[in-house]
Design a protein around this motif. Structure first.
Motif, mmCIF file in Angstrom:
data_model
loop_
_atom_site.group_PDB
_atom_site.id
_atom_site.type_symbol
_atom_site.label_atom_id
_atom_site.label_comp_id
_atom_site.label_asym_id
_atom_site.label_seq_id
_atom_site.Cartn_x
_atom_site.Cartn_y
_atom_site.Cartn_z
ATOM 1 N N ARG A 182 0.846 -1.206 0.000
ATOM 2 C CA ARG A 182 0.000 0.000 0.000
ATOM 3 C C ARG A 182 0.876 1.248 0.000
ATOM 4 N NH1 ARG A 182 -1.740 3.049 4.038
ATOM 5 N NH2 ARG A 182 -1.219 1.513 5.603
ATOM 6 N N PHE A 183 1.974 1.211 0.732
ATOM 7 C CA PHE A 183 2.898 2.346 0.753
ATOM 8 C C PHE A 183 3.410 2.634 -0.655
ATOM 9 C CE2 PHE A 183 7.265 3.915 0.824
ATOM 10 C CZ PHE A 183 7.122 5.070 1.571
ATOM 11 N N ASP A 184 3.796 1.575 -1.381
ATOM 12 C CA ASP A 184 4.294 1.762 -2.746
ATOM 13 C C ASP A 184 3.231 2.398 -3.638
ATOM 14 O OD1 ASP A 184 6.774 0.542 -2.199
ATOM 15 O OD2 ASP A 184 5.908 -1.445 -2.525
ATOM 16 N N LYS A 185 2.000 1.987 -3.480
ATOM 17 C CA LYS A 185 0.924 2.449 -4.358
ATOM 18 C C LYS A 185 0.420 3.826 -3.981
ATOM 19 C CE LYS A 185 -0.716 -2.230 -5.257
ATOM 20 N NZ LYS A 185 -1.784 -3.167 -5.033
ATOM 21 N N GLU A 186 0.318 4.123 -2.689
ATOM 22 C CA GLU A 186 -0.361 5.328 -2.250
ATOM 23 C C GLU A 186 0.570 6.438 -1.722
ATOM 24 O OE1 GLU A 186 -3.193 4.005 0.636
ATOM 25 O OE2 GLU A 186 -4.115 2.579 -0.746
#
Length: 83
Positions: A74-78
């Motif tokens: 999620r960190f990578d995406k958001e």
């Protein structure tokens, strides 16, 4: 060579002749391992000893790829932003 086990405080020990220690190429620190009927004294192993050579051989043989594909989080995406 035989040696006597002697009392050292609450412990017991043996004295090793200097020439025996030199012949075994031992220094100030050793590893002890107990097996039935004997105690092994050896040079301490170094953590990660040989890893660089193993990695080099893996690279030469083309075996240094990732086992699993990276999974974005999620960190990578958001949250991650390239600058």
């Amino acid at each position: 060579m035989k040696a006597h086990i002697v009392r050292i405080g609450n412990s017991r020990g043996i004295r090793l002749p200097k020439t025996l220690i030199q012949e075994a190429q031992l220094e100030d620190e050793v590893e002890l391992q107990a097996e039935p009927g004997r105690i092994l004294i050896s040079k301490p192993s170094r953590p990660r000893a040989g890893w660089a050579d193993a990695a080099r051989r893996m690279r030469e043989q083309g075996e240094d790829h990732l086992i699993d594909q990276p999974m974005p989080t999620r960190f990578d995406k958001e949250e991650w932003k390239w600058r």
